[in-house]
Every structure is written in C-alpha cells, then in structure tokens.
Scaffold this motif. Structure first.
Motif, PDB file in Angstrom:
ATOM      1  N   ASP A 111      -9.643   1.592   6.248  1.00 49.25           N
ATOM      2  CA  ASP A 111      -8.998   1.093   5.036  1.00 49.25           C
ATOM      3  C   ASP A 111      -9.763  -0.095   4.467  1.00 49.25           C
ATOM      4  O   ASP A 111     -10.046  -0.161   3.260  1.00 49.25           O
ATOM      5  CB  ASP A 111      -7.553   0.651   5.326  1.00 49.25           C
ATOM      6  CG  ASP A 111      -6.606   1.814   5.571  1.00 49.25           C
ATOM      7  OD1 ASP A 111      -6.869   2.926   5.067  1.00 49.25           O
ATOM      8  OD2 ASP A 111      -5.595   1.605   6.264  1.00 49.25           O
ATOM      9  N   VAL A 134      -4.492   6.030  -1.948  1.00 46.25           N
ATOM     10  CA  VAL A 134      -3.847   4.825  -1.429  1.00 46.25           C
ATOM     11  C   VAL A 134      -4.237   3.639  -2.312  1.00 46.25           C
ATOM     12  O   VAL A 134      -5.427   3.409  -2.575  1.00 46.25           O
ATOM     13  CB  VAL A 134      -4.260   4.557   0.030  1.00 46.25           C
ATOM     14  CG1 VAL A 134      -3.683   3.230   0.519  1.00 46.25           C
ATOM     15  CG2 VAL A 134      -3.811   5.704   0.926  1.00 46.25           C
ATOM     16  N   HIS A 135      -3.242   2.877  -2.759  1.00 42.12           N
ATOM     17  CA  HIS A 135      -3.519   1.698  -3.579  1.00 42.12           C
ATOM     18  C   HIS A 135      -2.481   0.623  -3.336  1.00 42.12           C
ATOM     19  O   HIS A 135      -1.382   0.893  -2.848  1.00 42.12           O
ATOM     20  CB  HIS A 135      -3.598   2.066  -5.065  1.00 42.12           C
ATOM     21  CG  HIS A 135      -2.383   2.727  -5.626  1.00 42.12           C
ATOM     22  ND1 HIS A 135      -1.983   4.002  -5.288  1.00 42.12           N
ATOM     23  CD2 HIS A 135      -1.450   2.279  -6.522  1.00 42.12           C
ATOM     24  CE1 HIS A 135      -0.885   4.324  -5.941  1.00 42.12           C
ATOM     25  NE2 HIS A 135      -0.528   3.284  -6.690  1.00 42.12           N
ATOM     26  N   TRP A 136      -2.832  -0.596  -3.705  1.00 41.81           N
ATOM     27  CA  TRP A 136      -1.964  -1.751  -3.481  1.00 41.81           C
ATOM     28  C   TRP A 136      -2.423  -2.875  -4.398  1.00 41.81           C
ATOM     29  O   TRP A 136      -3.469  -2.788  -5.036  1.00 41.81           O
ATOM     30  CB  TRP A 136      -1.995  -2.191  -2.017  1.00 41.81           C
ATOM     31  CG  TRP A 136      -3.355  -2.549  -1.496  1.00 41.81           C
ATOM     32  CD1 TRP A 136      -4.307  -1.695  -1.009  1.00 41.81           C
ATOM     33  CD2 TRP A 136      -3.936  -3.856  -1.426  1.00 41.81           C
ATOM     34  NE1 TRP A 136      -5.435  -2.372  -0.631  1.00 41.81           N
ATOM     35  CE2 TRP A 136      -5.236  -3.703  -0.872  1.00 41.81           C
ATOM     36  CE3 TRP A 136      -3.492  -5.128  -1.756  1.00 41.81           C
ATOM     37  CZ2 TRP A 136      -6.090  -4.791  -0.655  1.00 41.81           C
ATOM     38  CZ3 TRP A 136      -4.339  -6.213  -1.545  1.00 41.81           C
ATOM     39  CH2 TRP A 136      -5.624  -6.026  -0.999  1.00 41.81           C
ATOM     40  N   PRO A 155       0.846  -1.199   0.000  1.00 40.40           N
ATOM     41  CA  PRO A 155       0.000   0.000   0.000  1.00 40.40           C
ATOM     42  C   PRO A 155       0.879   1.247   0.000  1.00 40.40           C
ATOM     43  O   PRO A 155       1.828   1.353   0.795  1.00 40.40           O
ATOM     44  CB  PRO A 155      -0.789  -0.123   1.306  1.00 40.40           C
ATOM     45  CG  PRO A 155      -0.741  -1.582   1.642  1.00 40.40           C
ATOM     46  CD  PRO A 155       0.581  -2.060   1.153  1.00 40.40           C
ATOM     47  N   HIS A 156       0.584   2.177  -0.885  1.00 38.49           N
ATOM     48  CA  HIS A 156       1.409   3.386  -0.977  1.00 38.49           C
ATOM     49  C   HIS A 156       0.621   4.493  -1.661  1.00 38.49           C
ATOM     50  O   HIS A 156      -0.474   4.268  -2.182  1.00 38.49           O
ATOM     51  CB  HIS A 156       2.705   3.107  -1.756  1.00 38.49           C
ATOM     52  CG  HIS A 156       2.495   2.790  -3.199  1.00 38.49           C
ATOM     53  ND1 HIS A 156       2.037   1.566  -3.647  1.00 38.49           N
ATOM     54  CD2 HIS A 156       2.662   3.551  -4.323  1.00 38.49           C
ATOM     55  CE1 HIS A 156       1.933   1.578  -4.957  1.00 38.49           C
ATOM     56  NE2 HIS A 156       2.298   2.764  -5.395  1.00 38.49           N
ATOM     57  N   GLN A 157       1.202   5.680  -1.656  1.00 43.20           N
ATOM     58  CA  GLN A 157       0.685   6.847  -2.372  1.00 43.20           C
ATOM     59  C   GLN A 157       1.791   7.331  -3.305  1.00 43.20           C
ATOM     60  O   GLN A 157       2.906   7.621  -2.864  1.00 43.20           O
ATOM     61  CB  GLN A 157       0.288   7.945  -1.382  1.00 43.20           C
ATOM     62  CG  GLN A 157      -0.872   7.558  -0.467  1.00 43.20           C
ATOM     63  CD  GLN A 157      -0.995   8.498   0.717  1.00 43.20           C
ATOM     64  OE1 GLN A 157      -0.153   8.477   1.621  1.00 43.20           O
ATOM     65  NE2 GLN A 157      -2.036   9.315   0.729  1.00 43.20           N
ATOM     66  N   THR A 180     -11.926  -0.206   0.765  1.00 41.81           N
ATOM     67  CA  THR A 180     -11.117  -0.786  -0.305  1.00 41.81           C
ATOM     68  C   THR A 180     -12.000  -1.392  -1.387  1.00 41.81           C
ATOM     69  O   THR A 180     -12.962  -2.108  -1.095  1.00 41.81           O
ATOM     70  CB  THR A 180     -10.158  -1.859   0.249  1.00 41.81           C
ATOM     71  OG1 THR A 180      -9.139  -1.218   1.023  1.00 41.81           O
ATOM     72  CG2 THR A 180      -9.492  -2.638  -0.869  1.00 41.81           C
ATOM     73  N   PHE A 210      -1.135   0.911   7.453  1.00 43.01           N
ATOM     74  CA  PHE A 210      -2.241   0.438   6.624  1.00 43.01           C
ATOM     75  C   PHE A 210      -2.939  -0.753   7.278  1.00 43.01           C
ATOM     76  O   PHE A 210      -2.309  -1.571   7.939  1.00 43.01           O
ATOM     77  CB  PHE A 210      -1.739   0.016   5.245  1.00 43.01           C
ATOM     78  CG  PHE A 210      -2.845  -0.397   4.313  1.00 43.01           C
ATOM     79  CD1 PHE A 210      -3.623   0.553   3.673  1.00 43.01           C
ATOM     80  CD2 PHE A 210      -3.116  -1.734   4.090  1.00 43.01           C
ATOM     81  CE1 PHE A 210      -4.648   0.178   2.831  1.00 43.01           C
ATOM     82  CE2 PHE A 210      -4.134  -2.130   3.241  1.00 43.01           C
ATOM     83  CZ  PHE A 210      -4.912  -1.164   2.609  1.00 43.01           C
ATOM     84  N   HIS A 220      -6.031  -2.555  -5.988  1.00 41.05           N
ATOM     85  CA  HIS A 220      -7.065  -2.188  -5.019  1.00 41.05           C
ATOM     86  C   HIS A 220      -6.859  -0.722  -4.648  1.00 41.05           C
ATOM     87  O   HIS A 220      -5.731  -0.302  -4.375  1.00 41.05           O
ATOM     88  CB  HIS A 220      -6.967  -3.036  -3.755  1.00 41.05           C
ATOM     89  CG  HIS A 220      -7.192  -4.490  -3.966  1.00 41.05           C
ATOM     90  ND1 HIS A 220      -6.298  -5.296  -4.636  1.00 41.05           N
ATOM     91  CD2 HIS A 220      -8.217  -5.306  -3.588  1.00 41.05           C
ATOM     92  CE1 HIS A 220      -6.749  -6.539  -4.661  1.00 41.05           C
ATOM     93  NE2 HIS A 220      -7.916  -6.574  -4.037  1.00 41.05           N
ATOM     94  N   TYR A 221      -7.944   0.032  -4.612  1.00 42.35           N
ATOM     95  CA  TYR A 221      -7.915   1.434  -4.189  1.00 42.35           C
ATOM     96  C   TYR A 221      -8.666   1.604  -2.876  1.00 42.35           C
ATOM     97  O   TYR A 221      -9.672   0.919  -2.630  1.00 42.35           O
ATOM     98  CB  TYR A 221      -8.586   2.337  -5.226  1.00 42.35           C
ATOM     99  CG  TYR A 221      -7.826   2.510  -6.511  1.00 42.35           C
ATOM    100  CD1 TYR A 221      -6.514   2.969  -6.524  1.00 42.35           C
ATOM    101  CD2 TYR A 221      -8.445   2.252  -7.739  1.00 42.35           C
ATOM    102  CE1 TYR A 221      -5.832   3.152  -7.716  1.00 42.35           C
ATOM    103  CE2 TYR A 221      -7.764   2.436  -8.937  1.00 42.35           C
ATOM    104  CZ  TYR A 221      -6.464   2.881  -8.919  1.00 42.35           C
ATOM    105  OH  TYR A 221      -5.784   3.055 -10.097  1.00 42.35           O
TER     106      TYR A 221
END
Length: 254
Positions: A183, A205-207, A117-119, A187, A178, A149-150
């Motif tokens: 969250d 945020v997405h992963w 998970p990051h930006q 998601t 996260f 995934h957002y």
C-alpha cells in the motif's frame, strides 16, 4: 496539450485512475462555484436529512457532504450528464454508462476529518463492479487540506479488501488491513488547482487526510456513473442503507 482518449484509457486500465489538470478552465469553475452557492440557498433546505451531512449537526456552516444533488437542481442535473465527464466515464469503463449520483465532499477548515481508505464499489452492492467516480476540485487542494491519495493498480486485485465500521460520517466503512508495505509503496497523492478532475474505478483503493488548514476548506464534487453491465442487488443495498441510517440516528449524526 491534453492526452488523447486512447492514452487516458491505457492509464486508467493500468493504474485504476486518471488525472486531468485541469478539465475545466477558470471561467467554467467560477460559473460552477456561483451555481453551487445558489444551490446552498435554494436547494439544500429541500434535501432529506439522509442526503446532507455536517461535521457538527448543530453548526450549519460545517456542511461536509451531500448526495443526489441532481435530483434537486437542473443546473447540476445537466452537469452530471454533460459530455465532458460522462464521456470520460464511458471511455474508462469501455461501455455505455448511466449517471447515478452527483455528490459534494467538503473538509471544513480546521475540523475536516480524514477519509478512511476504502473502495467505492464496496458500498454499491453490485456486480460486476463496473463503475467510476469523477472528483472535481472546486478550489485548490493539497496535502494540507486533504488531497486524495490512490493506491496504484489496486483495482486489479480479486474482490474487495476487508472493510469495517470507520465511524467517519459519510464513509461508514473503511479498509481494515490498510497500511501494508505494498500500500505504502504504491500510494500516489493528487494535489491540484480548481478544475482538476480525478476519475477512479470502483475497486481503486483511495483515501484522504484531515484538513489541517485553519483557513481553507477542501470542497469538491463527485460524479458517479455505473456501466450498463453493473447490476445492483437492490435488496442488499436497501438493507445496508436502512441499518446505516438507523445507526446514524442512534448516534445523533443525522
């Protein structure tokens, strides 16, 4: 029927992302995939070691990521600047944009690692965070091979979430807090066929999960655009890149 731009803008402002299924038809995707195969033969050998990453450095079939593809090939320079995606970026940000980077993201079959998970904006070293990334699936993507995934609405929070070293090549920093109830509740997963385009704000945020398929890769192109208002701190960016490259060399990852 495709959504009008005004509706897509409302979706983007509210959620921090949009999904177009598909943006490009089968014929266009066949063309892009042919050109990509050619790129691997003609352009990849010319790229710097800091622009092409492998899951296994000794295995050239395990290519997982490339940066700045537009600098090495005219077809992909034109694709990055083409109206189909460029205009969506301007719509999303509400200002003129400049094309910054065309990336390749892959999760090779059976060995593709998760994306933490990051930006994106955390890596960009700019202010204000006026940037988007477009993500184009080169082949079918689902939960098994690692769809994106957002966290819906996460771009609206103040600042960035705390990030720390992830040890995942190509995604050096991941969100350290996260997994909250918020969250999980917010998601949304985005599987799709080849030609699906996702576009997200630099603070969204997405992963993505690991590739659990033994036979299918998960190949995609990333299109990064900065709004004209975004000003990069070049000194901070250069210092970050220098430290990252030194760490990668020390770990024998590049």
């Amino acid at each position: 029927m495709a959504k009008p731009m005004s509706s897509l803008k409302q979706d983007f402002d509210r959620d921090g992302y949009i999904a177009i299924r598909p943006l490009f038809d089968a014929a266009k995707m066949a063309e892009i995939n042919r050109e990509f195969d050619r790129y691997l033969i003609e352009a990849l050998p010319k790229m710097k070691e800091t622009e092409a990453f492998y899951e296994d450095k000794a295995d050239r079939t395990s290519l997982k990521q490339m940066q700045n593809m537009q600098a090495y090939d005219e077809y992909f320079r034109v694709l990055l600047e083409a109206a189909e995606i460029h205009d969506l970026a301007e719509m999303a940000l509400g200002e003129p944009v400049r094309a910054v980077n065309l990336e390749y993201f892959n999760k090779p079959a059976g060995i593709g690692k998760p994306t933490p998970p990051h930006q994106d904006g955390y890596y960009f070293h700019f202010n204000p965070p006026a940037a988007v990334t477009g993500w184009l699936a080169l082949e079918p993507v689902d939960e098994e091979n690692g769809c994106i995934h957002y966290v819906t609405g996460s771009h609206l929070a103040e600042g960035y979430r705390p990030h720390g070293r992830s040890e995942i090549l190509g995604f050096s920093q991941g969100i350290t807090d996260f997994g909250t109830a918020q969250d999980k509740a917010n998601t949304a997963a985005f599987p799709g066929d080849a030609g699906t385009l996702l576009m997200h704000h630099s603070k969204t945020v997405h992963w993505a999960g690991a590739n659990q398929s033994r036979t299918r890769a998960r190949r995609a192109l990333g299109f990064v655009y900065f709004g004209v208002s975004a000003k990069v701190d070049e000194v901070a960016k250069a210092a970050y890149q220098a430290k990252l490259q030194a760490d990668l060399r020390a770990a024998n990852k590049i």
